[in-house]
Design an enzyme around this catalytic site. Structure first.
Site, mmCIF file in Angstrom:
data_model
loop_
_atom_site.group_PDB
_atom_site.id
_atom_site.type_symbol
_atom_site.label_atom_id
_atom_site.label_comp_id
_atom_site.label_asym_id
_atom_site.label_seq_id
_atom_site.Cartn_x
_atom_site.Cartn_y
_atom_site.Cartn_z
ATOM 1 N N ARG A 186 -0.563 0.252 -0.843
ATOM 2 C CA ARG A 186 0.666 0.444 -1.285
ATOM 3 C C ARG A 186 1.266 -0.588 -2.215
ATOM 4 O O ARG A 186 2.064 -0.252 -3.268
ATOM 5 C CB ARG A 186 1.657 0.732 -0.144
ATOM 6 C CG ARG A 186 3.236 1.082 -0.608
ATOM 7 C CD ARG A 186 3.916 1.504 0.762
ATOM 8 N NE ARG A 186 3.520 2.797 1.265
ATOM 9 C CZ ARG A 186 3.049 2.932 2.616
ATOM 10 N NH1 ARG A 186 3.197 1.704 3.150
ATOM 11 N NH2 ARG A 186 2.805 4.167 3.000
ATOM 12 N N ALA A 187 0.946 -1.739 -2.390
ATOM 13 C CA ALA A 187 1.449 -2.829 -3.044
ATOM 14 C C ALA A 187 1.030 -2.469 -4.476
ATOM 15 O O ALA A 187 2.099 -2.776 -5.574
ATOM 16 C CB ALA A 187 1.397 -4.189 -2.295
#
Length: 671
Positions: free
Chosen positions: A276-277
């Site tokens: 997700r980052a």
């Protein structure tokens, strides 16, 4: 974002300004979490954004704010014919109260009409109101976990789903999500923290001139709100127009392979979990380029995106402070700098103050002198036997490494706040029965409802295939889940516990229990006793981080006023029972069971312990006695409390010596 608030008076407000604007340009970034102490204008900044959001065209009469150019084909108020004349209105900012119900958030179905008429009578919730606008959650860390889950799921999927006994409704829910929180009042769970795209830390400036300007502008606003707002109207219009231009440019922005490699390398270097980052950084860097009026993402965009998207994702455990080592970030970006990015234009960059901002790296705390870990105070020898009293105060020692603990729970079934520790009647969990609804029906028990309505069908003149259902037939499902408790730690910090190796192990055990309390959504408190009395080191709070800090700096030494510690804990529970009567307490007493100081210390401790037993307070004694010869005083004390005793070894979840145990005090007394 031009607002009448002087952002330079709050450290980190430039980053907050930029993060909000980037989400206004590209809501796909995933929202903003604003962390900061009270009184730092977190809410002021968020509300200022609502005036800068461009107006939206909506289908007239649609409760779900459908875009007339591309209406939602699944809209409950639809279908809407494409090309319908739209109605222009300002973008909404919807606030979600901390005490909101699930139905208030996602909407509610009229179950009675659904069963008897077969229609989807749906009342929209706050997610529908916020579609194509801003959804603001103040004190998001105090919001119940199941509401945060629903909120973040809707933000991620761009839609909200409501299902009740086979009847479902779906509607679009795309919004800019902004949450604010004071870390002193408790943290978000790590998996929820990760769902916010960006995070910023804010704190009040210590510069007198900047603080003076804050007060001056606030007083000017109070004296003439309309005139004050008019002075900033022109700059707000310029920022609003720039947001619109950046939105139009966004699809044309190119994210080159070089920038992608830098993003991936940065996330790997800081050991963030999952992917997700990487995705959030890519979207943020693209929005930064669009905001600057460029069609190419530069290395400086990647750097700024990392400062906003990574600090809250690199925490290894809940007690780590968010932060990012900027030197390490620069080294990583330099190592993976690509050749396919255009040379940066010195006149163009990520506009808006805070381009080089961020949390910054936090230096590792200095352990300080530890001394000889084998030293012991005069009151406690190496074999744990009593020594002459009168030991002076010892400096604080570091806690040993925390470990996974066994589950300690309160017996019986409670009705407290949702959590993960003890059994409780809750709105969520497994269905255990049915009852008549009190107020609005939220969880229908279908079988019980049909059973209640079936005997009356002939009398009600049923002639068709449908079931004739009346209000009196409806049954609410009763559910059993888990609640959070008040875990009150009562820690012996006297000389008998002061041997450094021993106290380090004790602090490690309490830190482990604090970590368990964090994961189970408990409130915690800390009472310590030593010398001549007892102190409330931390009143009951949701901030487990604060308890860990107080524990780390806890000094030791002196006599063992066990009765004073128990009486002080009893007073804390009495006051907390008035504030939060539904939350059941669990007392965790960490001691070797010794009592010294004053007349008849052992008898006084026994009488104090029996107060807890008489009130049915669940308790567990963590026996810290060590050495080949043990007196068993902690076990005797547990009997007086009506609770149970575990050793430090038995507290470990992987211990062979111990068994998984609940607190049995109340059960034994009931028997």
């Amino acid at each position: 974002m031009s607002t009448p608030f002087p952002f330079t008076a709050v450290v980190g407000q430039d980053d907050l300004r930029l993060a909000l604007l980037l989400n206004a340009v590209s809501p796909a970034v995933g929202g903003v979490l604003v962390r900061g102490e009270k009184g730092t204008a977190k809410s002021t900044a968020v509300r200022a954004l609502s005036a800068l959001m461009p107006a939206v065209d909506v289908v007239p009469g649609c409760r779900f704010s459908c875009d007339p150019a591309s209406p939602d084909p699944a809209c409950p108020d639809g279908p809407h014919a494409p090309g319908t004349a739209g109605q222009c209105r300002p973008a909404r900012m919807v606030e979600l109260p901390v005490g909101a119900s699930e139905d208030r958030l996602v909407g509610a179905l009229d179950i009675e009409r659904a069963l008897s008429e077969g229609v989807k009578a749906f009342e929209p919730g706050l997610l529908a109101d916020a579609h194509r606008g801003i959804l603001y959650v103040d004190e998001v860390n105090l919001l119940h976990d199941h509401l945060v889950d629903l909120l973040l799921d809707a933000a991620a999927m761009g839609a909200s789903y409501v299902e009740r006994e086979g009847v479902s409704v779906r509607h679009a829910a795309r919004f800019l999500l902004v949450g604010t929180m004071n870390p002193e009042e408790g943290e978000l769970r790590p998996q929820l923290l990760d769902r916010f795209g960006l995070t910023v830390e804010v704190a009040a400036s210590r510069e007198p001139e900047q603080r003076v300007e804050v007060v001056r502008r606030r007083l000017a606003y109070d004296a003439d709100p309309d005139g004050f707002a008019a002075r900033w109207a022109h700059e707000e219009a310029e920022v609003r127009a720039r947001i619109v231009a950046a939105r139009e440019l966004l699809p044309s922005v190119r994210l080159g392979d070089g920038a992608l490699r830098q993003i991936a390398a940065t996330c790997a270097a800081f050991e963030v979990d999952g992917m997700r980052a990487d995705i959030v950084m890519a979207r943020t860097a693209t929005a930064l380029a669009a905001w600057a009026g460029r069609t190419d993402v530069l290395a400086e965009d990647v750097r700024q995106a990392a400062l906003l998207a990574l600090p809250h994702r690199r925490r290894r455990n809940p007690f780590d402070a968010p932060g990012l080592d900027e030197d390490k970030l620069d080294e990583t970006l330099e190592e993976f700098s690509g050749d396919d990015d255009p040379d940066p234009d010195p006149d163009q960059g990520p506009d808006g103050p805070g381009g080089g901002g961020g949390d910054g790296g936090q230096p590792e705390p200095d352990d300080g002198p530890r001394g000889d870990d084998t030293g012991a105070t005069p009151e406690a020898g190496e074999n744990g036997q009593p020594q002459p009293s009168g030991a002076g105060e010892q400096s604080a020692v570091r806690a040993a490494e925390p470990f996974r603990t066994k589950v300690l729970s309160v017996p019986g079934i409670g009705e407290g706040a949702a959590g993960r520790r003890s059994r409780a009647r809750t709105e969520h969990g497994r269905t255990t029965g049915a009852r008549r609804p009190r107020g609005t029906l939220t969880k229908l028990h279908l079988a019980a409802t049909v059973q209640a309505a079936a005997p009356h069908q002939r009398a009600r003149g049923r002639s068709g295939p449908g079931l004739v259902v009346r209000r009196d037939d409806l049954r609410q499902a009763t559910r059993e889940g888990r609640e959070g408790n008040l875990v009150l730690f009562v820690v012996d910090a006297s000389g008998s516990m002061a041997a450094r190796q021993r106290m380090s192990a004790v602090k490690g055990a309490v830190l482990s229990l604090l970590l368990d309390a964090y994961q189970r959504r408990d409130k915690v408190g800390l009472v310590t006793f030593r010398g001549s009395g007892a102190d409330v080191a931390l009143p009951p709070t949701s901030s487990v981080d604060a308890a860990a800090v107080r524990l780390e700096s806890l000094p030791t030494g002196g006599r063992t006023p066990l009765s004073a510690g128990l009486l002080r804990a009893h007073d804390v529970l009495r006051v907390e029972r008035l504030r939060d009567p539904a939350r059941r307490p669990l007392v965790v007493l960490v001691t070797d069971g010794r009592a010294t100081g004053g007349p008849e210390p052992v008898a006084l401790a026994g009488r104090a312990a029996r107060l807890f037993a008489a009130e049915g307070v669940a308790s567990v004694v963590v026996d810290c006695e060590s050495g080949p010869v043990r007196l068993g005083l902690a076990g005797q004390l547990a009997g007086e409390l009506g609770g149970t005793a575990v050793t430090l070894d038995e507290l470990r979840a992987d211990s062979i010596a111990g068994l998984v145990r609940d607190v049995q005090g109340t059960s034994r007394r009931a028997a």
